[in-house]
Design a protein around this motif. Sequence first.
Motif, short mmCIF file in Angstrom:
data_model
loop_
_atom_site.label_atom_id
_atom_site.label_comp_id
_atom_site.label_asym_id
_atom_site.label_seq_id
_atom_site.Cartn_x
_atom_site.Cartn_y
_atom_site.Cartn_z
N MET A 1 -24.35 117.47 -51.75
CA MET A 1 -25.45 118.02 -51.00
C MET A 1 -25.24 119.47 -50.60
O MET A 1 -26.16 120.12 -50.16
CB MET A 1 -25.68 117.22 -49.72
CG MET A 1 -26.51 116.00 -49.91
SD MET A 1 -26.66 115.07 -48.37
CE MET A 1 -27.11 116.36 -47.22
N GLN A 2 -24.03 119.97 -50.71
CA GLN A 2 -23.74 121.30 -50.23
C GLN A 2 -24.61 122.32 -50.93
O GLN A 2 -24.55 122.51 -52.13
CB GLN A 2 -22.26 121.62 -50.46
CG GLN A 2 -21.82 122.88 -49.75
CD GLN A 2 -20.33 123.00 -49.76
OE1 GLN A 2 -19.64 122.11 -50.23
NE2 GLN A 2 -19.82 124.09 -49.26
N GLY A 3 -25.49 123.01 -50.13
CA GLY A 3 -26.34 124.02 -50.69
C GLY A 3 -27.46 123.48 -51.54
O GLY A 3 -28.23 124.23 -52.11
N GLY A 4 -27.60 122.17 -51.66
CA GLY A 4 -28.61 121.59 -52.53
C GLY A 4 -29.77 121.01 -51.78
O GLY A 4 -29.99 121.27 -50.61
N THR A 5 -30.53 120.17 -52.48
CA THR A 5 -31.69 119.55 -51.88
C THR A 5 -31.26 118.38 -51.00
O THR A 5 -30.43 117.59 -51.38
CB THR A 5 -32.63 119.02 -52.99
OG1 THR A 5 -32.96 120.11 -53.83
CG2 THR A 5 -33.90 118.43 -52.39
N PRO A 6 -31.83 118.28 -49.78
CA PRO A 6 -31.46 117.16 -48.90
C PRO A 6 -31.75 115.82 -49.55
O PRO A 6 -32.66 115.68 -50.34
CB PRO A 6 -32.36 117.38 -47.67
CG PRO A 6 -32.72 118.82 -47.72
CD PRO A 6 -32.78 119.19 -49.17
N ALA A 7 -30.94 114.84 -49.19
CA ALA A 7 -31.12 113.50 -49.73
C ALA A 7 -32.44 112.91 -49.25
O ALA A 7 -32.91 113.20 -48.16
CB ALA A 7 -29.96 112.61 -49.29
N HIS A 8 -33.06 112.10 -50.07
CA HIS A 8 -34.29 111.43 -49.68
C HIS A 8 -33.97 110.29 -48.72
O HIS A 8 -32.88 109.72 -48.75
CB HIS A 8 -35.00 110.86 -50.92
CG HIS A 8 -35.53 111.93 -51.81
ND1 HIS A 8 -36.59 112.73 -51.45
CD2 HIS A 8 -35.15 112.35 -53.04
CE1 HIS A 8 -36.84 113.58 -52.45
NE2 HIS A 8 -35.98 113.37 -53.40
N ARG B 1 -19.77 108.64 -47.01
CA ARG B 1 -20.01 109.34 -48.28
C ARG B 1 -20.58 110.73 -48.03
O ARG B 1 -20.15 111.71 -48.64
CB ARG B 1 -20.96 108.51 -49.14
CG ARG B 1 -21.31 109.16 -50.48
CD ARG B 1 -22.27 108.31 -51.28
NE ARG B 1 -23.51 108.09 -50.55
CZ ARG B 1 -24.52 108.97 -50.52
NH1 ARG B 1 -24.42 110.12 -51.15
NH2 ARG B 1 -25.61 108.69 -49.83
N LEU B 2 -21.54 110.84 -47.11
CA LEU B 2 -22.14 112.13 -46.79
C LEU B 2 -21.11 113.10 -46.24
O LEU B 2 -21.12 114.29 -46.57
CB LEU B 2 -23.28 111.95 -45.80
CG LEU B 2 -24.53 111.25 -46.33
CD1 LEU B 2 -25.44 110.84 -45.17
CD2 LEU B 2 -25.28 112.16 -47.30
N ALA B 3 -20.22 112.61 -45.39
CA ALA B 3 -19.18 113.46 -44.82
C ALA B 3 -18.27 114.03 -45.90
O ALA B 3 -17.85 115.19 -45.83
CB ALA B 3 -18.36 112.68 -43.79
N SER C 1 -16.44 109.40 -39.29
CA SER C 1 -17.35 110.17 -40.13
C SER C 1 -18.55 110.73 -39.38
O SER C 1 -19.48 111.26 -40.00
CB SER C 1 -17.84 109.30 -41.29
OG SER C 1 -18.57 108.18 -40.80
N GLU C 2 -18.56 110.62 -38.04
CA GLU C 2 -19.66 111.23 -37.28
C GLU C 2 -19.71 112.73 -37.56
O GLU C 2 -18.67 113.38 -37.73
CB GLU C 2 -19.46 110.99 -35.78
CG GLU C 2 -19.62 109.56 -35.35
CD GLU C 2 -19.27 109.32 -33.89
OE1 GLU C 2 -19.55 108.20 -33.41
OE2 GLU C 2 -18.71 110.23 -33.25
N LEU C 3 -20.92 113.28 -37.59
CA LEU C 3 -21.07 114.71 -37.82
C LEU C 3 -20.37 115.48 -36.71
O LEU C 3 -20.66 115.29 -35.52
CB LEU C 3 -22.55 115.07 -37.89
CG LEU C 3 -22.90 116.52 -38.25
CD1 LEU C 3 -22.25 116.93 -39.57
CD2 LEU C 3 -24.41 116.71 -38.32
N ASP C 4 -19.44 116.33 -37.09
CA ASP C 4 -18.62 117.05 -36.12
C ASP C 4 -19.47 118.01 -35.29
O ASP C 4 -20.37 118.67 -35.81
CB ASP C 4 -17.53 117.83 -36.85
CG ASP C 4 -16.54 118.44 -35.88
OD1 ASP C 4 -15.65 117.72 -35.41
OD2 ASP C 4 -16.68 119.64 -35.59
#
Length: 199
Positions: free
Chosen positions: A1-8, A32-34, A65-68
């Motif tokens: 996802m880095q720099g790309g289109t957000p996941a649906h 997985r997202l982390a 894996s919580e968003l820091d």
Amino acid sequence: MQGGTPAHPMRYLSRMIDKHELRATMRAARKRLAGLDPEASLRAAEHAAALPVVEVVAVYRAIGSELDMDALSLALSRLGRVLCLPVVIQADAPMIFRRWAPGEPLELDLVGVPAPLLLADTVTPDLILTPLLAFDLDGGRLGQGGGYYDRTFAALPEALRIGFAYVGQQVDGLPVYRHDIRLHGVLTEVGYTPARKVL
């Protein structure tokens, strides 16, 4: 996802009724997202000024894996917000909040989460930023299942409730029960989105 289109949004999850199954699925998805986007927290912090302007903001110390929230905490502090952290001092009771600034020492609370020292001032937040496993655009939030934030939201009904998450944690619809308290919005690495449900 880095720099790309957000996941649906994960639309298939709206058909899951069992919260245990849903939590297991979303824990795996968040992990997985982390791994896919280690810079997400930095991009989320760039949107700090989009949050409602209040005096006291409750942040949190990320676990697993919580968003820091380190970058966002620094950004909010630079914007002049007073920060605090939640503290569990009693099981099955609302959390309290102690004043804190980035870099100040922490100790473990009753459930082993880093929290400000006992001497720190107790404050009442105007806005509570909360971690989560999944969210929907109607303000639905799926937490870890301990009920700590739900009890706290109920005890502080005037505080704004805003989730902090990867955009890929959005689902098409969460089961909402009578005791569930909706969020006012969610901040992700792509910006702040107010909940569309009338609260």
